[in-house]
Motif scaffolding. Structure first.
Motif, PDB file in Angstrom:
ATOM      1  N   MET A   1     -48.908  -5.508  29.916  1.00  0.00           N
ATOM      2  CA  MET A   1     -49.371  -4.150  29.667  1.00  0.00           C
ATOM      3  C   MET A   1     -48.738  -3.597  28.406  1.00  0.00           C
ATOM      4  O   MET A   1     -47.638  -3.953  28.025  1.00  0.00           O
ATOM      5  N   ARG A   2     -49.452  -2.683  27.776  1.00  0.00           N
ATOM      6  CA  ARG A   2     -48.982  -1.980  26.586  1.00  0.00           C
ATOM      7  C   ARG A   2     -48.433  -0.636  27.043  1.00  0.00           C
ATOM      8  O   ARG A   2     -49.155   0.182  27.600  1.00  0.00           O
ATOM      9  N   VAL A   3     -47.144  -0.415  26.790  1.00  0.00           N
ATOM     10  CA  VAL A   3     -46.447   0.748  27.352  1.00  0.00           C
ATOM     11  C   VAL A   3     -45.969   1.669  26.231  1.00  0.00           C
ATOM     12  O   VAL A   3     -45.385   1.212  25.245  1.00  0.00           O
ATOM     13  N   GLN A   4     -46.207   2.968  26.409  1.00  0.00           N
ATOM     14  CA  GLN A   4     -45.681   3.984  25.502  1.00  0.00           C
ATOM     15  C   GLN A   4     -44.507   4.688  26.183  1.00  0.00           C
ATOM     16  O   GLN A   4     -44.624   5.129  27.332  1.00  0.00           O
ATOM     17  N   ILE A   5     -43.382   4.797  25.470  1.00  0.00           N
ATOM     18  CA  ILE A   5     -42.208   5.510  25.991  1.00  0.00           C
ATOM     19  C   ILE A   5     -42.118   6.871  25.318  1.00  0.00           C
ATOM     20  O   ILE A   5     -42.151   6.971  24.091  1.00  0.00           O
ATOM     21  N   VAL A   6     -42.005   7.935  26.128  1.00  0.00           N
ATOM     22  CA  VAL A   6     -41.803   9.291  25.621  1.00  0.00           C
ATOM     23  C   VAL A   6     -40.477   9.778  26.198  1.00  0.00           C
ATOM     24  O   VAL A   6     -40.393  10.140  27.374  1.00  0.00           O
ATOM     25  N   GLU A   7     -39.445   9.782  25.385  1.00  0.00           N
ATOM     26  CA  GLU A   7     -38.081  10.057  25.859  1.00  0.00           C
ATOM     27  C   GLU A   7     -37.269  10.657  24.718  1.00  0.00           C
ATOM     28  O   GLU A   7     -37.205  10.081  23.632  1.00  0.00           O
ATOM     29  N   ASP A   8     -36.644  11.836  24.960  1.00  0.00           N
ATOM     30  CA  ASP A   8     -35.911  12.493  23.886  1.00  0.00           C
ATOM     31  C   ASP A   8     -34.473  11.997  23.748  1.00  0.00           C
ATOM     32  O   ASP A   8     -33.791  12.341  22.784  1.00  0.00           O
ATOM     33  N   ASP A   9     -33.997  11.202  24.678  1.00  0.00           N
ATOM     34  CA  ASP A   9     -32.682  10.570  24.561  1.00  0.00           C
ATOM     35  C   ASP A   9     -32.915   9.157  24.041  1.00  0.00           C
ATOM     36  O   ASP A   9     -33.369   8.276  24.771  1.00  0.00           O
ATOM     37  N   PHE A  10     -32.598   8.945  22.759  1.00  0.00           N
ATOM     38  CA  PHE A  10     -32.962   7.684  22.116  1.00  0.00           C
ATOM     39  C   PHE A  10     -32.296   6.483  22.780  1.00  0.00           C
ATOM     40  O   PHE A  10     -32.885   5.404  22.867  1.00  0.00           O
ATOM     41  N   SER A  11     -31.071   6.656  23.268  1.00  0.00           N
ATOM     42  CA  SER A  11     -30.378   5.541  23.922  1.00  0.00           C
ATOM     43  C   SER A  11     -31.080   5.143  25.213  1.00  0.00           C
ATOM     44  O   SER A  11     -31.199   3.952  25.536  1.00  0.00           O
ATOM     45  N   VAL A  12     -31.579   6.132  25.959  1.00  0.00           N
ATOM     46  CA  VAL A  12     -32.342   5.840  27.176  1.00  0.00           C
ATOM     47  C   VAL A  12     -33.642   5.138  26.815  1.00  0.00           C
ATOM     48  O   VAL A  12     -34.058   4.176  27.472  1.00  0.00           O
ATOM     49  N   GLY A  13     -34.289   5.614  25.730  1.00  0.00           N
ATOM     50  CA  GLY A  13     -35.523   4.981  25.288  1.00  0.00           C
ATOM     51  C   GLY A  13     -35.320   3.529  24.896  1.00  0.00           C
ATOM     52  O   GLY A  13     -36.125   2.656  25.250  1.00  0.00           O
ATOM     53  N   LEU A  14     -34.240   3.239  24.190  1.00  0.00           N
ATOM     54  CA  LEU A  14     -33.947   1.867  23.790  1.00  0.00           C
ATOM     55  C   LEU A  14     -33.664   0.980  24.995  1.00  0.00           C
ATOM     56  O   LEU A  14     -34.067  -0.182  25.038  1.00  0.00           O
ATOM     57  N   GLU A  15     -32.967   1.533  25.983  1.00  0.00           N
ATOM     58  CA  GLU A  15     -32.674   0.759  27.190  1.00  0.00           C
ATOM     59  C   GLU A  15     -33.960   0.419  27.937  1.00  0.00           C
ATOM     60  O   GLU A  15     -34.140  -0.712  28.404  1.00  0.00           O
ATOM     61  N   LEU A  16     -34.866   1.393  28.028  1.00  0.00           N
ATOM     62  CA  LEU A  16     -36.156   1.148  28.673  1.00  0.00           C
ATOM     63  C   LEU A  16     -36.961   0.110  27.902  1.00  0.00           C
ATOM     64  O   LEU A  16     -37.591  -0.766  28.497  1.00  0.00           O
ATOM     65  N   GLU A  17     -36.939   0.209  26.579  1.00  0.00           N
ATOM     66  CA  GLU A  17     -37.662  -0.758  25.752  1.00  0.00           C
ATOM     67  C   GLU A  17     -37.129  -2.174  25.991  1.00  0.00           C
ATOM     68  O   GLU A  17     -37.898  -3.132  26.114  1.00  0.00           O
ATOM     69  N   MET A  18     -35.813  -2.313  26.083  1.00  0.00           N
ATOM     70  CA  MET A  18     -35.207  -3.619  26.314  1.00  0.00           C
ATOM     71  C   MET A  18     -35.614  -4.171  27.680  1.00  0.00           C
ATOM     72  O   MET A  18     -36.000  -5.349  27.802  1.00  0.00           O
ATOM     73  N   LEU A  19     -35.563  -3.314  28.714  1.00  0.00           N
ATOM     74  CA  LEU A  19     -35.933  -3.756  30.059  1.00  0.00           C
ATOM     75  C   LEU A  19     -37.404  -4.169  30.115  1.00  0.00           C
ATOM     76  O   LEU A  19     -37.744  -5.195  30.710  1.00  0.00           O
ATOM     77  N   LEU A  20     -38.268  -3.382  29.488  1.00  0.00           N
ATOM     78  CA  LEU A  20     -39.701  -3.697  29.492  1.00  0.00           C
ATOM     79  C   LEU A  20     -39.983  -5.003  28.765  1.00  0.00           C
ATOM     80  O   LEU A  20     -40.795  -5.818  29.215  1.00  0.00           O
ATOM     81  N   SER A  21     -39.301  -5.213  27.647  1.00  0.00           N
ATOM     82  CA  SER A  21     -39.487  -6.450  26.892  1.00  0.00           C
ATOM     83  C   SER A  21     -39.040  -7.654  27.707  1.00  0.00           C
ATOM     84  O   SER A  21     -39.689  -8.704  27.695  1.00  0.00           O
ATOM     85  N   GLN A  22     -37.938  -7.515  28.432  1.00  0.00           N
ATOM     86  CA  GLN A  22     -37.453  -8.600  29.278  1.00  0.00           C
ATOM     87  C   GLN A  22     -38.459  -8.936  30.378  1.00  0.00           C
ATOM     88  O   GLN A  22     -38.564 -10.092  30.805  1.00  0.00           O
ATOM     89  N   LEU A  23     -39.203  -7.926  30.829  1.00  0.00           N
ATOM     90  CA  LEU A  23     -40.182  -8.130  31.893  1.00  0.00           C
ATOM     91  C   LEU A  23     -41.537  -8.575  31.353  1.00  0.00           C
ATOM     92  O   LEU A  23     -42.467  -8.799  32.125  1.00  0.00           O
TER      93      LEU A  23
END
Length: 211
Positions: free
Chosen positions: A1-23
């Motif tokens: 799936m193609r996922v868009q992250i909308v998050e104002d805490d950049f560190s949280v956004g990066l962590e989510l991006e890493m987890l999604l990429s791993q999955l």
């Protein structure tokens, strides 16, 4: 799936991006405000949005969810709060779940599994007030197939045939084949009857591949 992250805490956004990429998911980007989020969502048409309830801009995450309700794109909200009022307001959007910060691999997998389970199949009832274009956005051209811990978008036009394999099904896409955990009867309900024909209890064929 193609996922868009909308998050104002950049560190949280990066962590989510890493987890999604791993999955195995493709992240279209991370934005922190409602204006950029709207532009990204309408230009990229993501399959899923991870949305913080509190973002920068003129709209909150939930208000943004209300603004894009007509697109049918599922939303998983991210929050550090436990407020019932937020949950009730989010019901007016395409909410498919909540993730409480800090997010982890298992909460993310569970939330995305809920998205997969709730996808509408082709031919199911669609609200009459939706336009033809909006109905198309409800995955009228494809289906999501669960592969281990991720989802793969499969376009109907690419499916040559489906073969039953006990409680599972094998989907043939030319040189590629996907084993789905859904049985053939479950898949049959999600396929457009104008394009697919069940010729046998163990086979469904795409009519465009028949001579």
């Amino acid at each position: 799936m193609r996922v868009q992250i909308v998050e104002d805490d950049f560190s949280v956004g990066l962590e989510l991006e890493m987890l999604l990429s791993q999955l195995g998911y493709k992240v279209l980007g991370i934005v922190d405000n409602s204006g950029d989020a709207l532009e990204q969502i309408f230009s990229q048409q993501p399959d899923l949005i991870l949305m913080d309830v509190n973002i920068k801009g003129k709209m909150s995450g939930v208000e943004l969810g209300e603004a894009i309700y007509h697109t049918g794109i599922p939303i998983i909200y991210i929050t550090s709060l436990n407020e019932e009022a937020i949950f009730e307001k989010a019901q007016k959007t395409n909410i498919k779940g909540f993730i409480v910060k800090p997010a982890n691999r298992f909460s993310l997998i569970s939330a995305i599994d809920n998205v997969y389970d709730s996808y509408k199949s082709e031919g199911e009832e669609i609200p009459a007030e939706l336009s033809a274009e909006q109905k198309y956005l409800l995955l009228s051209d494809s289906i999501f197939i669960k592969k281990k811990t991720s989802l793969q978008r499969v376009y109907f036009k690419d499916i040559q045939c489906i073969q039953a394999d006990g409680r599972y099904s094998t989907i043939y896409l030319g040189d590629e084949k996907i084993v789905s955990t859904m049985n053939i009867s479950g898949l049959e309900k999600k396929l457009p009857k104008t394009l697919f024909l069940r010729t046998h209890r163990s086979y469904i064929l795409n009519l465009n591949f028949l001579d």
